[in-house]
Design an enzyme around this catalytic site. Structure first.
Site, PDB file in Angstrom:
ATOM      1  CD  GLN A 236      39.866  64.097  17.658  1.00  0.00           C
ATOM      2  OE1 GLN A 236      38.977  64.821  17.230  1.00  0.00           O
ATOM      3  NE2 GLN A 236      39.619  63.099  18.502  1.00  0.00           N
ATOM      4  CE  LYS A 252      41.166  70.970  21.902  1.00  0.00           C
ATOM      5  NZ  LYS A 252      41.070  69.935  22.960  1.00  0.00           N
ATOM      6  CG  ASP A 425      41.582  61.206  25.962  1.00  0.00           C
ATOM      7  OD1 ASP A 425      42.358  60.236  25.971  1.00  0.00           O
ATOM      8  OD2 ASP A 425      41.759  62.209  25.254  1.00  0.00           O
ATOM      9  CG  ASP A 445      43.315  67.478  25.431  1.00  0.00           C
ATOM     10  OD1 ASP A 445      42.403  67.856  24.672  1.00  0.00           O
ATOM     11  OD2 ASP A 445      44.106  66.560  25.145  1.00  0.00           O
TER      12      ASP A 445
END
Length: 554
Positions: A236, A252, A425, A445
């Site tokens: 992304q 982000k 994730d 992350d």
């Protein structure tokens, strides 16, 4: 006449004898009391902390035995848990994220009222005092041996030959947008991001009492952005922002509203990355005592002035457009959600984002990426091996690097963090290659965390359930956070209130904060269940045993 003189002298002699006996008795009593007084000065608070932590039965947090259930512990000792810690050990949090100025300002502000997980109304200031007391608690101030020279990630050369002195002074040429800096071996000449890099050790990214934290987070939140380019790799959109002092930050953007839950029909690998999740993960990691996530700060940026006008990335520049309602948008290039249908838009130019300080360049400090043993299949139909083999952990315990050292309990720390924030994730993790296998794991992350508050994902806890292994210090801190005096949701709410974006809206909604308490209870119940099946030594990895050697015997 002679008879009277003899009688008088006898009286005087008897009086003197009584006085002498009285003085001897008085001297004896004084000597006895002095003899009973210790010759050494009273032990310092630090010595008391060492003594408490070195005891097998840790009672200062209401725990008499690690085998007890959290519920039993809370009922028995919560009434007198560290009352004096909460009052007597409160310090000004200049080195804990709350400056003296901020603390005074918070005292002068109108009282903010929040609803805790039980539905009760309490002022935000109550949570702030809990946060102060938490970070002052002995479990967050455990003494550690001095860090050896080889255990620092980066070091400045202390002395050089006369012929090399010119290379020890960093002098920049005039570059548009950047400051003219002159750095030398003195830390006072270093910018905050460089001080952060130099504070990284084998055991953590930054120390608990880090005086540089305030300057570092202030840089991320307020310093001028002089460049913005796309970050290569990843699925992304992410940008790398540059500051005038040559600092770098990972950007982000906001893609979801704070109170919006992840769509139940989406697989975990199709979820959005959330800016507030990155910010909240940093605060949670710090509250758990890990300090393995680089500092992250929320910021509102001007999409035009701070991204479009300063980017030198042509591919990024070509993706800017103005929406039908006049908002400036862009979408960049990436594997997922980089299209006009999933564009990132300002309102009309203001855009919320998270900025995380970048780790040292790979040319200076290489990192190794490790595939998680409990990695998901990332398939809509297949299951991973750990999902079908109940005895899967027995194989992992025999496999390097999990067969020795602290790697397995390091991984369990990461598992607990992921379960608390519902992050599915976690396919890889990283370590600094310089330190080999004997070092901490980087918790990087975390953008897909905090997606759902109404549902917990028990499969994230599979490693803990299957291996039944946890650090003693981690378990003690988790039990501490389950008590009313240090309730996880309260200290998390208070910690997040220091972020600049809190003035716009709370970074985590109340349902997400309540979910933290619920999931914490699940973790403690899982450990308790393990202790019923196995011996304490098999479940608990005692990383506090060294404290016994640091305390002189009484």
């Amino acid at each position: 006449m002679m008879w009277r003189m003899r009688r008088r002298s006898r009286t005087i002699c008897l009086s003197l004898a009584f006085i002498t006996i009285f003085l001897h008795l008085l001297l004896a009593l004084v000597s006895l009391s002095i003899y009973q007084e210790p010759c050494d000065p009273p032990p310092s608070t630090r010595t008391h902390i060492l003594t408490d932590l070195a005891k097998t039965n840790y009672t200062s947090v209401g725990i008499s035995s690690l085998a007890e259930s959290p519920a039993d512990t809370t009922q028995r000792d919560s009434s007198n848990l560290d009352a004096k810690n909460a009052k007597g050990h409160v310090q000004i949090l200049t080195d804990k994220g709350l400056s003296v100025k901020e603390r005074k300002a918070s005292m002068n502000k109108p009282v903010s009222v929040v609803h805790d997980s039980t539905g009760k109304t309490e002022p935000l200031e109550s949570g702030l005092s809990k946060l102060v007391a938490l970070f002052d608690h002995p479990l967050y101030n455990m003494p550690t041996p001095p860090i050896a020279e080889e255990d620092w990630l980066l070091r400045v050369k202390p002395k050089v030959k006369a012929s090399e002195k010119s290379s020890q002074l960093w002098v920049t040429d005039s570059v548009e947008g950047y400051e003219d800096v002159r750095w030398n071996s003195s830390s006072t000449s270093h910018p905050p991001w460089l001080r952060f890099h130099l504070s990284i050790s084998r055991w953590q990214l930054y120390p608990h009492h880090e005086p540089n934290m305030k300057n570092l987070t202030e840089q991320l939140a307020t310093h001028r952005i002089v460049s913005a380019v796309q970050k290569s790799g990843g699925t992304q959109l992410k940008l790398v922002m540059s500051f005038p002092n040559y600092g770098l930050a990972m950007f982000k953007p906001m893609k979801q509203e704070r109170d919006e839950e992840t769509n139940y029909n989406l697989y975990y690998f199709s979820d959005f990355e959330r800016h507030n999740a990155e910010i909240a993960a940093f605060h949670l990691d710090r509250i758990l005592g890990y300090r393995r996530i680089p500092p992250v700060v929320g910021r509102q940026v001007d999409v035009v002035k701070e991204i479009k006008d300063v980017t030198i990335d042509r591919k990024l520049a070509r993706t800017f457009f103005t929406s039908p309602v006049g908002n400036v948008c862009f979408y960049g290039q990436c594997s997922y959600y980089c299209s006009t249908e999933h564009a990132v838009c300002g309102r009309p130019k203001a855009l919320e984002a998270s900025l995380a300080v970048m780790l040292p360049d790979l040319s200076l400090a290489t990192r190794r990426s490790w595939r998680s043993p409990w990695r998901r299949s990332y398939s809509r139909s297949k299951l991973a091996k750990w999902e079908t083999e109940p005895d899967y952990c027995s194989t992992i315990k025999k496999t390097p690097p999990y067969d020795k050292g602290t790697r397995l309990v390091d991984f369990m720390d990461l598992v607990i963090l992921d379960f608390l924030m519902s992050n599915m994730d976690r396919h890889h993790y990283e370590t600094f290659e310089k330190f080999g296998n004997d070092t901490f794991l980087l918790h990087l992350d975390n953008g897909r965390a905090f997606g759902r508050h109404s549902k917990d994902e028990p499969s994230i806890l599979a490693p803990l359930k299957q291996c039944c292994r946890i650090r003693r210090s981690t378990l003690l801190r988790l039990r501490l956070l389950s008590l009313p005096q240090y309730r996880l949701s309260d200290v998390m709410r208070a910690s997040l209130s220091h972020d600049p974006l809190h003035s716009v809206a709370p970074l985590l909604s109340e349902p997400h904060l309540a979910a933290l308490n619920r999931r914490l209870k699940t973790v403690l119940e899982t450990v308790n269940h393990c202790q019923k099946r196995q011996s304490k030594d098999e479940v608990i990895y005692d990383d506090t045993a060294y404290l016994k050697d640091m305390v002189s015997p009484a």
